[in-house]
Design a protein around this motif. Structure first.
Motif, PDB file in Angstrom:
ATOM      1  N   LEU A 122       0.835  -1.183   0.000  1.00 11.64           N
ATOM      2  CA  LEU A 122       0.000   0.000   0.000  1.00 11.64           C
ATOM      3  C   LEU A 122       0.881   1.248   0.000  1.00 11.64           C
ATOM      4  CD1 LEU A 122      -2.447  -1.145   2.828  1.00 11.64           C
ATOM      5  CD2 LEU A 122      -2.697  -1.510   0.354  1.00 11.64           C
ATOM      6  N   VAL A 123       0.490   2.250  -0.776  1.00 10.10           N
ATOM      7  CA  VAL A 123       1.203   3.525  -0.807  1.00 10.10           C
ATOM      8  C   VAL A 123       0.275   4.570  -0.202  1.00 10.10           C
ATOM      9  CG1 VAL A 123       2.427   5.195  -2.248  1.00 10.10           C
ATOM     10  CG2 VAL A 123       2.305   2.790  -2.956  1.00 10.10           C
ATOM     11  N   ASN A 124       0.719   5.202   0.899  1.00 11.51           N
ATOM     12  CA  ASN A 124      -0.185   6.158   1.539  1.00 11.51           C
ATOM     13  C   ASN A 124       0.409   7.553   1.576  1.00 11.51           C
ATOM     14  OD1 ASN A 124       1.668   5.474   3.696  1.00 11.51           O
ATOM     15  ND2 ASN A 124       0.201   6.313   5.152  1.00 11.51           N
ATOM     16  N   GLN A 125      -0.468   8.519   1.407  1.00 10.68           N
ATOM     17  CA  GLN A 125      -0.121   9.939   1.460  1.00 10.68           C
ATOM     18  C   GLN A 125      -0.806  10.552   2.680  1.00 10.68           C
ATOM     19  OE1 GLN A 125      -2.264  12.495  -1.182  1.00 10.68           O
ATOM     20  NE2 GLN A 125      -0.592  13.950  -1.436  1.00 10.68           N
ATOM     21  N   ILE A 126      -0.050  11.313   3.475  1.00  5.75           N
ATOM     22  CA  ILE A 126      -0.576  11.987   4.661  1.00  5.75           C
ATOM     23  C   ILE A 126      -0.314  13.479   4.514  1.00  5.75           C
ATOM     24  CG2 ILE A 126      -0.480  12.166   7.180  1.00  5.75           C
ATOM     25  CD1 ILE A 126       0.689   9.327   7.210  1.00  5.75           C
ATOM     26  N   CYS A 127      -1.344  14.281   4.665  1.00  2.03           N
ATOM     27  CA  CYS A 127      -1.233  15.734   4.488  1.00  2.03           C
ATOM     28  C   CYS A 127      -1.967  16.458   5.615  1.00  2.03           C
ATOM     29  CB  CYS A 127      -1.843  16.176   3.170  1.00  2.03           C
ATOM     30  SG  CYS A 127      -1.193  15.332   1.735  1.00  2.03           S
ATOM     31  N   PRO A 128      -1.258  17.293   6.389  1.00  2.00           N
ATOM     32  CA  PRO A 128       0.192  17.478   6.393  1.00  2.00           C
ATOM     33  C   PRO A 128       0.876  16.306   7.080  1.00  2.00           C
ATOM     34  CG  PRO A 128      -0.802  18.765   8.143  1.00  2.00           C
ATOM     35  CD  PRO A 128      -1.942  18.161   7.376  1.00  2.00           C
ATOM     36  N   PRO A 129       2.217  16.221   7.019  1.00  2.00           N
ATOM     37  CA  PRO A 129       2.915  15.114   7.671  1.00  2.00           C
ATOM     38  C   PRO A 129       2.620  15.042   9.161  1.00  2.00           C
ATOM     39  CG  PRO A 129       4.386  16.290   6.193  1.00  2.00           C
ATOM     40  CD  PRO A 129       3.136  17.104   6.278  1.00  2.00           C
ATOM     41  N   GLN A 130       2.513  13.800   9.684  1.00  2.00           N
ATOM     42  CA  GLN A 130       2.330  13.548  11.116  1.00  2.00           C
ATOM     43  C   GLN A 130       3.717  13.350  11.743  1.00  2.00           C
ATOM     44  OE1 GLN A 130      -1.492  14.152  11.918  1.00  2.00           O
ATOM     45  NE2 GLN A 130      -0.404  12.921  13.410  1.00  2.00           N
ATOM     46  N   PHE A 131       4.284  14.421  12.288  1.00  2.00           N
ATOM     47  CA  PHE A 131       5.650  14.357  12.786  1.00  2.00           C
ATOM     48  C   PHE A 131       5.823  13.320  13.902  1.00  2.00           C
ATOM     49  CE2 PHE A 131       5.729  18.419  10.657  1.00  2.00           C
ATOM     50  CZ  PHE A 131       7.015  18.501  10.163  1.00  2.00           C
ATOM     51  N   ASP A 132       4.785  13.123  14.705  1.00  2.00           N
ATOM     52  CA  ASP A 132       4.934  12.199  15.831  1.00  2.00           C
ATOM     53  C   ASP A 132       5.178  10.762  15.383  1.00  2.00           C
ATOM     54  OD1 ASP A 132       2.216  12.741  14.932  1.00  2.00           O
ATOM     55  OD2 ASP A 132       1.558  11.294  16.422  1.00  2.00           O
ATOM     56  N   LEU A 133       4.854  10.422  14.131  1.00  2.00           N
ATOM     57  CA  LEU A 133       5.113   9.073  13.640  1.00  2.00           C
ATOM     58  C   LEU A 133       6.607   8.769  13.594  1.00  2.00           C
ATOM     59  CD1 LEU A 133       2.639   8.816  10.611  1.00  2.00           C
ATOM     60  CD2 LEU A 133       2.253   8.109  12.975  1.00  2.00           C
TER      61      LEU A 133
END
Length: 337
Positions: A122-133
Motif C-alpha cells: 500500500l502507498v499512503n499519502q498523509i497531508c500534512p505530515p504527522q511528525f509524531d510518527l
C-alpha cells in the motif's frame, strides 16, 4: 540507469528540497507505524514539507492499530495484493488501482485476511505530515526538529525490497455504496470514500491525457492524486508548482523524467520523481521503451493547474458529472504489461 548521485538515499533533505531526487517505492527508511511495517519515502526527513508518502507492507493475517488524525487527511493506494481498510464504518476491500480517502477526524485501520495470497503493498499519502510518527528515532518532540544525521545514515544503509512482480492498476467499480462517484463531493469530504486511479476528471493542461482523481472537485481538501497515460513519444510540459510538493511515480512501463537541473533521466517501474515545491519536473515516453503509466501525489491541491480548467472559477470548484469520470480506461489496451 539512474545515476547514484541522484538517488534519494544518497541525497540530503536540503539537496532534495532544492533540486529533487529519484526515489523508488521499495527503497527507504523502515519504521513501524500503527503496527505495520512502513517505508518512509517523501517526508520531512527527505525535504518534504506539505505531504508525506510511505509504503506499507502488510502480510496475510495482520491487522494494524486503529487510529485517527485530527489534523491530517490520508489516502491509501493499493499497489499489489489485497487489503481491507476501515472506511465509512465498514471494512472495504482494496485491490490494485483502488484508493481509500480518509478526511481528518475519522477512524481508520488496515488489515489483510489470513487466507490472502500474499502481502499487500500500500502507498499512503498523509497531508500534512504527522511528525509524531517519526519519534523518537528521527524526530525530537521536545525540540521540534528532525534528526537529519540519523535519517541520512538510515537511508544510506536501507535494504531495498522490491517484489518479484507487480500487477497493473485496474479500473474497479465494485462496492458502489462506498465509491466516491456514487456519494458526491460533500459526502466524500464528510466521511471519506473509495476512489480508483482510472476514474477521475479529464485534464490535459500539461500536454498529455490525465485524470484528476483526488482533488477538491471530488471532495478532498488536502491530499491530491492524478494519473496519466504517456503514449509513444508523448511528453508533458516541464513545470513547477508554486506551493505543492509532488511525488511522481512510474506505476508501469519505462520512460524518462525531467528533474531540476539534472535534465532527463531514464527510469523504470516503481521509480519516483521527488519534486518538492519549486523543482522543475516532467515526464515522457521514448519510442524504444513503449508507453507508460505515471501518477503523482501532490499537496496541497495544485491550484496553478486547476485555475485554467472548466472545474474552477472565482475561488470555487465545480464537481464534474459522474458520467464524465469513467474515460480513463480508453487507454487500457495500450497499457504496458
Amino acid at each position: 540507469m539512474v545515476p547514484e548521485k541522484l538517488r534519494a538515499r544518497y541525497r540530503t533533505a536540503e539537496q532534495i528540497r532544492s533540486d529533487g531526487a529519484v526515489g523508488n517505492l521499495f527503497d527507504g527508511v523502515s519504521i513501524t507505524v500503527h503496527g505495520l511495517d512502513t517505508r518512509l519515502l517523501a517526508w520531512p526527513g527527505t525535504g518534504y514539507q506539505t505531504e508525506a508518502v510511505h509504503v506499507i507492507t502488510v502480510p496475510p493475517g495482520t491487522t494494524g492499530e486503529e487510529y485517527t488524525y485530527d489534523l491530517a487527511e490520508e489516502a491509501i493506494l493499493c499497489r499489489a495484493g489485497s487489503a481491507q481498510v476501515w472506511l465509512r464504518d465498514q471494512w472495504v476491500t482494496l485491490l490494485p488501482g483502488d484508493i481509500a480517502y480518509f478526511p481528518q477526524g475519522v477512524q481508520r485501520n488496515v488489515r489483510v485476511p489470513e487466507d490472502a495470497d500474499g502481502d499487500a503493498i500500500l502507498v499512503n499519502q498523509i497531508c500534512p505530515p504527522q511528525f509524531d510518527l517519526y519519534a523518537p528515532e528521527y524526530y525530537n518532540v521536545d525540540l521540534g526538529v528532525i534528526n537529519h544525521d540519523a535519517v541520512r545514515k538510515a537511508a544510506t544503509n536501507a535494504i531495498p525490497s522490491p517484489p518479484a512482480t507487480l500487477p497493473e492498476l485496474e479500473l474497479r467499480t465494485d462496492q458502489p455504496e462506498v465509491r466516491a462517484q456514487q456519494l458526491g463531493a460533500a459526502e466524500v469530504s464528510r466521511a471519506g470514500a473509495l476512489f480508483n486511479v482510472l476514474e477521475g476528471a479529464a485534464f490535459s493542461g500539461i500536454g498529455l491525457p490525465m485524470r484528476l482523481v483526488l482533488w477538491p472537485g471530488a471532495g478532498t481538501r488536502l491530499v491530491g492524486f492524478n494519473y496519466a497515460y504517456c503514449g509513444l513519444g508523448v511528453q508533458d510540459t516541464i513545470h513547477t508548482h508554486p506551493i505543492s510538493d509532488e511525488f511522481l511515480v512510474m506505476w508501469s512501463g519505462e520512460g524518462q523524467i525531467y528533474l531540476g537541473d539534472n535534465g532527463w533521466i531514464d527510469v523504470s517501474e516503481s521509480d519516483v520523481a521527488m519534486a518538492p515545491c519549486g523543482v522543475a519536473h516532467g515526464h515522457r515516453s521514448t519510442h524504444d521503451r513503449g508507453p507508460s503509466m505515471m501518477g503523482g501525489f501532490a499537496s496541497p491541491p495544485q491550484l496553478d493547474l486547476l485555475i485554467p480548467t472548466p472545474y474552477y472559477e472565482d475561488g470555487q470548484f465545480t464537481e464534474p458529472d459522474p458520467s464524465a469520470l469513467t474515460g480513463a480506461e480508453e487507454h487500457a489496451s495500450d497499457h504496458p504489461g
